[in-house]
Scaffold this motif. Structure first.
Motif, PDB file in Angstrom:
ATOM      1  N   THR A 272       0.840  -1.204   0.000  1.00 23.22           N
ATOM      2  CA  THR A 272       0.000   0.000   0.000  1.00 23.22           C
ATOM      3  C   THR A 272       0.874   1.252   0.000  1.00 23.22           C
ATOM      4  OG1 THR A 272      -1.752  -1.147   1.217  1.00 23.22           O
ATOM      5  CG2 THR A 272      -1.792   1.262   1.259  1.00 23.22           C
ATOM      6  N   LEU A 273       0.546   2.216  -0.846  1.00 19.90           N
ATOM      7  CA  LEU A 273       1.285   3.479  -0.885  1.00 19.90           C
ATOM      8  C   LEU A 273       1.065   4.249   0.412  1.00 19.90           C
ATOM      9  CD1 LEU A 273       2.953   5.394  -2.827  1.00 19.90           C
ATOM     10  CD2 LEU A 273       0.774   6.533  -3.267  1.00 19.90           C
ATOM     11  N   ILE A 274       2.156   4.644   1.069  1.00 21.93           N
ATOM     12  CA  ILE A 274       2.029   5.343   2.354  1.00 21.93           C
ATOM     13  C   ILE A 274       2.682   6.723   2.340  1.00 21.93           C
ATOM     14  CG2 ILE A 274       1.825   3.238   3.723  1.00 21.93           C
ATOM     15  CD1 ILE A 274       4.832   3.559   4.393  1.00 21.93           C
ATOM     16  N   ALA A 275       3.466   7.036   1.306  1.00 21.74           N
ATOM     17  CA  ALA A 275       4.101   8.354   1.234  1.00 21.74           C
ATOM     18  C   ALA A 275       4.406   8.666  -0.224  1.00 21.74           C
ATOM     19  CB  ALA A 275       5.372   8.410   2.065  1.00 21.74           C
ATOM     20  N   SER A 276       4.354   9.957  -0.556  1.00 27.69           N
ATOM     21  CA  SER A 276       4.685  10.405  -1.911  1.00 27.69           C
ATOM     22  C   SER A 276       5.029  11.880  -1.863  1.00 27.69           C
ATOM     23  CB  SER A 276       3.512  10.163  -2.867  1.00 27.69           C
ATOM     24  OG  SER A 276       2.343  10.841  -2.434  1.00 27.69           O
ATOM     25  N   TRP A 277       6.173  12.246  -2.441  1.00 22.51           N
ATOM     26  CA  TRP A 277       6.582  13.644  -2.457  1.00 22.51           C
ATOM     27  C   TRP A 277       7.735  13.823  -3.435  1.00 22.51           C
ATOM     28  CZ3 TRP A 277      11.593  13.257  -0.929  1.00 22.51           C
ATOM     29  CH2 TRP A 277      11.934  12.353   0.082  1.00 22.51           C
ATOM     30  N   GLY A 278       8.220  15.059  -3.506  1.00 19.56           N
ATOM     31  CA  GLY A 278       9.376  15.369  -4.343  1.00 19.56           C
ATOM     32  C   GLY A 278       9.011  16.121  -5.597  1.00 19.56           C
ATOM     33  N   GLY A 279      10.033  16.608  -6.289  1.00 20.41           N
ATOM     34  CA  GLY A 279       9.834  17.362  -7.516  1.00 20.41           C
ATOM     35  C   GLY A 279      10.181  18.822  -7.332  1.00 20.41           C
ATOM     36  N   ILE A 280      10.532  19.456  -8.431  1.00 19.42           N
ATOM     37  CA  ILE A 280      11.024  20.833  -8.381  1.00 19.42           C
ATOM     38  C   ILE A 280       9.950  21.831  -7.961  1.00 19.42           C
ATOM     39  CG2 ILE A 280      10.542  21.440 -10.784  1.00 19.42           C
ATOM     40  CD1 ILE A 280      13.429  22.683 -10.794  1.00 19.42           C
ATOM     41  N   LYS A 281       8.658  21.465  -8.074  1.00 20.33           N
ATOM     42  CA  LYS A 281       7.592  22.380  -7.674  1.00 20.33           C
ATOM     43  C   LYS A 281       7.576  22.602  -6.167  1.00 20.33           C
ATOM     44  CE  LYS A 281       4.489  21.380 -11.547  1.00 20.33           C
ATOM     45  NZ  LYS A 281       3.151  20.875 -11.953  1.00 20.33           N
ATOM     46  N   THR A 282       8.020  21.625  -5.413  1.00 20.60           N
ATOM     47  CA  THR A 282       8.013  21.748  -3.953  1.00 20.60           C
ATOM     48  C   THR A 282       9.416  21.806  -3.356  1.00 20.60           C
ATOM     49  OG1 THR A 282       7.860  19.329  -3.753  1.00 20.60           O
ATOM     50  CG2 THR A 282       5.795  20.569  -3.752  1.00 20.60           C
ATOM     51  N   ILE A 283      10.421  21.350  -4.112  1.00 17.41           N
ATOM     52  CA  ILE A 283      11.797  21.347  -3.625  1.00 17.41           C
ATOM     53  C   ILE A 283      12.674  22.004  -4.698  1.00 17.41           C
ATOM     54  CG2 ILE A 283      13.735  19.920  -2.856  1.00 17.41           C
ATOM     55  CD1 ILE A 283      11.701  17.809  -1.991  1.00 17.41           C
ATOM     56  N   PRO A 284      13.033  23.281  -4.521  1.00 19.30           N
ATOM     57  CA  PRO A 284      13.762  24.003  -5.572  1.00 19.30           C
ATOM     58  C   PRO A 284      15.070  23.353  -5.977  1.00 19.30           C
ATOM     59  CG  PRO A 284      12.935  25.529  -3.903  1.00 19.30           C
ATOM     60  CD  PRO A 284      12.707  24.154  -3.374  1.00 19.30           C
ATOM     61  N   GLU A 285      15.714  22.625  -5.053  1.00 17.93           N
ATOM     62  CA  GLU A 285      16.999  21.996  -5.371  1.00 17.93           C
ATOM     63  C   GLU A 285      16.849  20.698  -6.156  1.00 17.93           C
ATOM     64  OE1 GLU A 285      15.767  22.703  -2.353  1.00 17.93           O
ATOM     65  OE2 GLU A 285      17.335  23.312  -0.934  1.00 17.93           O
ATOM     66  N   TRP A 286      15.608  20.297  -6.436  1.00 15.48           N
ATOM     67  CA  TRP A 286      15.369  19.023  -7.110  1.00 15.48           C
ATOM     68  C   TRP A 286      15.966  19.054  -8.519  1.00 15.48           C
ATOM     69  CZ3 TRP A 286      13.467  15.228  -4.178  1.00 15.48           C
ATOM     70  CH2 TRP A 286      13.138  14.014  -4.797  1.00 15.48           C
ATOM     71  N   GLY A 287      16.629  17.996  -8.903  1.00 17.56           N
ATOM     72  CA  GLY A 287      17.237  17.917 -10.225  1.00 17.56           C
ATOM     73  C   GLY A 287      16.236  17.560 -11.307  1.00 17.56           C
ATOM     74  N   THR A 288      16.741  17.449 -12.531  1.00 20.85           N
ATOM     75  CA  THR A 288      15.870  17.146 -13.661  1.00 20.85           C
ATOM     76  C   THR A 288      15.899  15.679 -14.055  1.00 20.85           C
ATOM     77  OG1 THR A 288      17.677  17.783 -15.130  1.00 20.85           O
ATOM     78  CG2 THR A 288      16.037  19.462 -14.614  1.00 20.85           C
ATOM     79  N   GLN A 289      16.810  14.904 -13.467  1.00 19.60           N
ATOM     80  CA  GLN A 289      16.868  13.485 -13.784  1.00 19.60           C
ATOM     81  C   GLN A 289      17.313  12.707 -12.554  1.00 19.60           C
ATOM     82  OE1 GLN A 289      17.692  11.638 -17.740  1.00 19.60           O
ATOM     83  NE2 GLN A 289      19.724  11.331 -16.856  1.00 19.60           N
ATOM     84  N   GLU A 290      16.360  12.009 -11.916  1.00 14.51           N
ATOM     85  CA  GLU A 290      16.644  11.252 -10.701  1.00 14.51           C
ATOM     86  C   GLU A 290      17.537  10.042 -11.017  1.00 14.51           C
ATOM     87  OE1 GLU A 290      12.761  13.399 -10.424  1.00 14.51           O
ATOM     88  OE2 GLU A 290      13.673  12.031 -11.884  1.00 14.51           O
ATOM     89  N   HIS A 291      18.363   9.683 -10.025  1.00 11.41           N
ATOM     90  CA  HIS A 291      19.165   8.466 -10.147  1.00 11.41           C
ATOM     91  C   HIS A 291      19.711   8.070  -8.783  1.00 11.41           C
ATOM     92  CE1 HIS A 291      22.077   5.472 -11.370  1.00 11.41           C
ATOM     93  NE2 HIS A 291      21.663   5.563 -12.624  1.00 11.41           N
TER      94      HIS A 291
END
Length: 373
Positions: free
Chosen positions: A90-109
């Motif tokens: 069951t999905l229990i958490a979801s977050w991330g992305g440049i809309k909410t975290i300015p330091e977020w990159g453009t290609q996760e790895h």
């Protein structure tokens, strides 16, 4: 004559009893076998789906964390890049992305959970999936975040590309990280552009040390070769060729996937080289099969090592690095793999495989007793 018949009868009885005893002996259950759980994970809300899965890790509660690339697959654009599932799927958490975290990159790895359940997400790897994206500059860092997605530390800098494999400050498309809880050091494989392991303080990001293949000083003098080597004989490359994963053991060793060179190199925590193992592939293995990720078994001695390749997971004895079994094959059915990329294991011995590129899914494999070697 009757005595001879009695002797032969007794002999047959003894032999039959021995055969039955042999057949009754249990199979070598120390060798792990695995079957897929086709019902895990459960459906996500709002028609969410996976893009390229490029990182998996398990926290102290056996929750499974995943990072994927939402823009890599049509229909995945609105799915948050970091997802967490409990043991039931069951999905229990979801977050991330440049809309909410300015330091977020453009290609996760890459994704890692440290001993305090902090979530480390990396940015880098390969070519950009968007023509407007420049992976060589934007994707040059690892973020350390709380389980709720609060940024605690950035190693490297978003938007600032590599200064080379000797830089003490900047990264070059990093791929994976391991945090040693005893020394509080973060070991980063760096990566698609750089050719090294770099070590920093896990709380402050302060530089500690770095090394290349065989524990030597890394060099960027030779052009990167993205092709996979096909032979274990002859002179061995003296530089990493895409160090793609790093895993630490309970007895203080580090295992590095030198993917492009199709080998695993083993080091002590201080960077001292211990040994390397060439990953032998079947004769029919296609180009692209190479060590992508590693998991050590959940027993205290970590007797087994699981090595993820493109379409198969190999089971090795960690002391001898001998391959004793494998599971998976190319295909799109449950239990089959397309572009297997990431691997994780929980405390119960379950394994989780993430597929990138055309695979773009997450599968769970459950341990089962083996009946054959």
């Amino acid at each position: 004559m009757r005595a001879a018949y009695r002797f032969l009868g007794a002999l047959v009885l003894v032999l039959a009893t021995g055969v039955l005893a042999l057949l009754a002996q249990p199979a070598d259950r120390s060798l792990p076998g695995y079957v897929v759980d086709p019902f895990w994970p459960k459906d996500m809300p709002d028609n969410w789906m996976f893009g390229n899965v490029v990182g998996i890790a398990v926290d102290s509660k056996d929750n499974v964390w995943v990072t994927h690339r939402p823009r890599s697959q049509p229909g995945a654009e609105n799915t948050p890049p970091v997802l967490a599932f409990d043991a039931s799927g069951t999905l229990i958490a979801s977050w991330g992305g440049i809309k909410t975290i300015p330091e977020w990159g453009t290609q996760e790895h890459g994704l890692y959970i440290d001993g305090k359940d902090n979530v480390w997400v990396g940015f880098g790897g390969g070519l950009p999936y968007d023509v407007t994206t420049k992976a060589t500059t934007d994707n040059a860092h690892f973020l350390k975040l709380s389980p709720q997605g609060k940024v605690l530390l950035s190693v490297g800098r978003f938007g600032r590309g590599t200064e080379g494999s000797l830089s003490k400050e900047f990264l070059g498309n990093p791929t994976d990280v391991h945090v040693d809880s005893k020394t509080n050091e973060a070991f980063i494989t760096d990566g698609y552009l750089n050719r090294r392991v770099i070590v920093v303080d896990a709380d402050t990001g302060a530089f500690k040390r770095l090394w290349g293949a065989y524990g030597n000083t890394p060099s960027d003098a030779e052009p990167l070769n993205m092709q996979f080597r096909r032979s274990a004989t002859g002179p061995q490359p003296q530089q990493f060729n895409t160090p793609h994963c790093i895993v630490g053991s309970n007895d203080g060793l580090l295992y590095v996937c030198d993917r492009g060179n199709q080998r695993i190199q083993v080091f002590k925590l201080d960077g001292t080289f211990v040994k390397d193992v060439f990953v032998k592939m079947p004769a029919d293995a296609g180009a692209g099969l190479a060590p992508q990720d590693i998991v050590l078994s959940a027993d205290p001695r970590q007797q087994f090592m699981f090595v993820q390749t493109g379409n198969r997971v190999y089971v090795l004895r960690r002391d001898t690095m001998e391959a004793v079994s494998s599971f998976g094959r190319a295909g799109r059915g449950a239990g089959q793999l397309v572009a297997g990329h990431s691997l994780a294991g929980d405390s119960k011995g379950n394994l989780f495989v993430g597929e990138t590129l055309l695979g773009s899914r997450l599968q769970k494999f459950v341990p089962t007793p083996r009946t054959t070697r």
